[in-house]
Design a protein around this motif. Structure first.
Motif, mmCIF file in Angstrom:
data_model
loop_
_atom_site.group_PDB
_atom_site.id
_atom_site.type_symbol
_atom_site.label_atom_id
_atom_site.label_comp_id
_atom_site.label_asym_id
_atom_site.label_seq_id
_atom_site.Cartn_x
_atom_site.Cartn_y
_atom_site.Cartn_z
ATOM 1 N N ALA A 72 1.774 1.690 3.335
ATOM 2 C CA ALA A 72 2.573 0.914 2.381
ATOM 3 C C ALA A 72 3.893 0.516 3.022
ATOM 4 O O ALA A 72 4.375 1.154 3.950
ATOM 5 N N ALA A 73 4.474 -0.532 2.530
ATOM 6 C CA ALA A 73 5.764 -0.982 3.040
ATOM 7 C C ALA A 73 6.811 0.090 2.763
ATOM 8 O O ALA A 73 6.759 0.774 1.747
ATOM 9 N N PRO A 74 7.774 0.265 3.663
ATOM 10 C CA PRO A 74 8.796 1.291 3.443
ATOM 11 C C PRO A 74 9.664 0.935 2.238
ATOM 12 O O PRO A 74 9.814 -0.231 1.880
#
Length: 134
Positions: free
Chosen positions: A29-31
């Motif tokens: 997942a995106a940070p």
């Protein structure tokens, strides 16, 4: 919409999709976005680590090590520790920092038996202050 494609060396009739093939790991997942910088009361910290203890002093103190005892973590939390004058009702504290500081507030704890300071004066950037100047 998925389309059929033919890849060299790959299986015919496979599908192009944004989803990973079955059995493979999902992409990470995106940070999380960075948290906003703290300001105001949320940004305040204890400045005890920024104090240059060798340049601090307390004039009129009943004990020579009183200033360090009432300001250093662990020691200052003891209720029976007091910083008292040996002569009259005046103390002159000099607190030096290792570098430039923005001091937002100062906490003074005192007993409730009438020995609390009636007046507190703050002087900034006065390294050689004495009672005549204050």
């Amino acid at each position: 919409r998925a389309r059929r494609c033919s890849e060299p060396g790959g299986a015919r009739n496979s599908y192009m999709s944004k989803l990973p093939p079955a059995g493979s790991a999902a992409p990470s997942a995106a940070p999380d976005p960075p948290k906003p910088a703290a300001y105001g009361a949320a940004a305040m910290t204890d400045l005890v680590d920024e104090i240059q203890w060798s340049s601090c002093e307390c004039l009129n103190a009943a004990s020579k090590d009183g200033l360090g005892r009432v300001m250093k973590q662990g020691l200052r939390d003891q209720e029976d520790l007091l910083l008292e004058s040996d002569a009259d009702e005046q103390l002159l504290l000099t607190i030096a920092f290792k570098g430039p500081m923005k001091v937002h507030s100062l906490q003074v704890d005192a007993p409730s038996d009438g020995r609390a300071p009636k007046e507190v004066k703050l002087f900034v950037n006065c390294p050689s202050l004495d009672f005549d100047d204050a």
